[in-house]
Design a protein around this motif. Structure first.
Motif, mmCIF file in Angstrom:
data_model
loop_
_atom_site.group_PDB
_atom_site.id
_atom_site.type_symbol
_atom_site.label_atom_id
_atom_site.label_comp_id
_atom_site.label_asym_id
_atom_site.label_seq_id
_atom_site.Cartn_x
_atom_site.Cartn_y
_atom_site.Cartn_z
ATOM 1 N N ASP A 222 -20.727 24.111 98.445
ATOM 2 C CA ASP A 222 -20.176 23.874 97.110
ATOM 3 C C ASP A 222 -19.655 25.081 96.406
ATOM 4 O O ASP A 222 -19.987 26.163 96.986
ATOM 5 N N GLU A 223 -19.519 25.191 95.219
ATOM 6 C CA GLU A 223 -19.050 26.480 94.436
ATOM 7 C C GLU A 223 -20.103 27.493 94.432
ATOM 8 O O GLU A 223 -19.963 28.774 94.531
ATOM 9 N N ASN A 224 -21.518 27.062 94.046
ATOM 10 C CA ASN A 224 -22.576 27.967 94.262
ATOM 11 C C ASN A 224 -22.805 28.645 95.306
ATOM 12 O O ASN A 224 -23.056 29.785 95.724
ATOM 13 N N GLY A 225 -22.750 27.738 96.451
ATOM 14 C CA GLY A 225 -23.150 28.331 97.839
ATOM 15 C C GLY A 225 -21.880 29.088 98.302
ATOM 16 O O GLY A 225 -22.096 30.228 98.961
ATOM 17 N N VAL A 226 -20.793 28.820 97.856
ATOM 18 C CA VAL A 226 -19.561 29.643 98.406
ATOM 19 C C VAL A 226 -19.811 31.071 97.716
ATOM 20 O O VAL A 226 -19.713 32.151 98.552
ATOM 21 N N VAL A 227 -20.164 31.176 96.617
ATOM 22 C CA VAL A 227 -20.132 32.496 95.814
ATOM 23 C C VAL A 227 -21.373 33.212 96.226
ATOM 24 O O VAL A 227 -21.394 34.456 96.271
ATOM 25 N N ARG A 228 -22.274 32.487 96.546
ATOM 26 C CA ARG A 228 -23.602 33.237 97.187
ATOM 27 C C ARG A 228 -23.243 33.884 98.564
ATOM 28 O O ARG A 228 -23.587 34.928 98.661
ATOM 29 N N ALA A 229 -22.652 33.232 99.217
ATOM 30 C CA ALA A 229 -22.080 33.745 100.525
ATOM 31 C C ALA A 229 -21.277 34.816 100.557
ATOM 32 O O ALA A 229 -21.284 35.742 101.219
ATOM 33 N N ALA A 230 -20.100 34.669 99.557
ATOM 34 C CA ALA A 230 -19.370 35.794 99.149
ATOM 35 C C ALA A 230 -19.884 37.173 98.762
ATOM 36 O O ALA A 230 -19.720 38.253 99.119
ATOM 37 N N ASN A 231 -20.982 36.947 97.884
ATOM 38 C CA ASN A 231 -21.755 37.937 97.326
ATOM 39 C C ASN A 231 -22.441 38.680 98.408
ATOM 40 O O ASN A 231 -22.958 40.004 98.410
#
Length: 280
Positions: A222-231
């Protein structure tokens, strides 16, 4: 028949655009779903997870056009597969490309088992020498690209991998259908990733594969997981994928702007639609 090849109404303009392109660095086209084409300045052309199938209606219903006919692909040096699911390893899409171009096929063992079970060598004009089984931490060369196989976190796959693709113009990460992974911090220390592809989607009620009863399903971060991975990967540019594909699991990638705002990475979000080209 599940995952049969769809008929494209786009003609051959997309394969022709790839063949005719003469990028200064690396040109990248989004094929929808999780498919991409990379073409380097010397002409080396990589396909990653191309898929022209229709899904398995009514369980998985394709929401975007079929962008090309695989027999229209004129140039390919390699196809990279991230994991064994049908929208990533698909004989009717990928075997004709291998047959017409002589490209090599790189995939982990579970994906190769799907290839063997699908009778690609018997049904299409491909040979065993074109298939190369890869494992994590292996590095190989395809023309002007250096490709490293990396560990990812896709709990729905038997043996998923990602690829870090290095070129003089920059470095690309394709994570397949990964969720955030503990290994991503070490990848950020090892590679300076200019552009990363991360699958993004919503949760939805999808018919169960066996019972066909509606079941809450989440296949992508989800949006939180994608940003966590990108960060964790310290991405300069984030390209979300897969958000466009399946009815009931689609999502709005522009919401990632809001979720990324409080993090150092990604430095930039790039939303692309099927058929779009971006460049390193």
């Amino acid at each position: 028949m599940a995952h049969e090849l769809g008929e494209s109404d786009w003609g051959d303009w997309l394969p022709t655009a790839v063949a005719d392109a003469d990028p200064d660095g690396v040109a990248i086209w989004y094929l929808g779903c999780n498919g991409f084409v990379l073409k380097g300045s010397d002409g080396t052309t990589l396909f990653i997870d191309p898929y022209c199938g229709l899904g398995d209606p009514p369980r998985t219903v394709r929401m975007i056009p079929v962008p090309f006919d695989p027999t229209d692909v004129r140039e390919a040096d390699a196809i990279l597969a991230t994991h064994e699911h049908s929208d990533h390893v698909h004989g009717p899409t990928q075997a004709p490309i291998l047959a017409s171009t002589g490209a090599d096929y790189y995939a982990p063992d579970a994906s190769m088992a799907t290839v063997e079970g699908g009778g690609w060598i018997d049904d299409w004009s491909v040979v065993a020498e074109q298939f190369v089984t890869v494992t994590e931490d292996e590095t190989f060369e395809v023309g002007e690209f250096t490709i490293t196989v990396v560990a990812v976190n896709d709990p729905d796959a038997d043996h998923p991998v990602g690829y870090v693709i290095e070129h003089d113009a920059g470095t690309v990460f394709h994570g397949g259908d990964t969720r955030p992974a503990d290994s991503f911090r070490s990848l950020a220390n090892r590679f300076d990733i200019d552009l990363g592809v991360l699958a993004f989607g919503s949760a939805g009620r999808i018919p169960d594969k066996e019972t066909r009863e509606p079941k809450r399903t989440q296949w992508y971060a989800d949006e939180n997981g994608v940003v966590r991975a990108a960060n964790a990967l310290e991405l300069d540019r984030l390209v979300p994928s897969h958000w466009d594909m399946w009815k009931g699991l689609t999502a709005d990638p522009t919401v990632l702007h809001h979720h990324a705002r409080s993090f150092d990475y990604p430095e930039r979000l790039e939303v692309v639609e099927i058929g779009d080209r971006i460049d390193l």
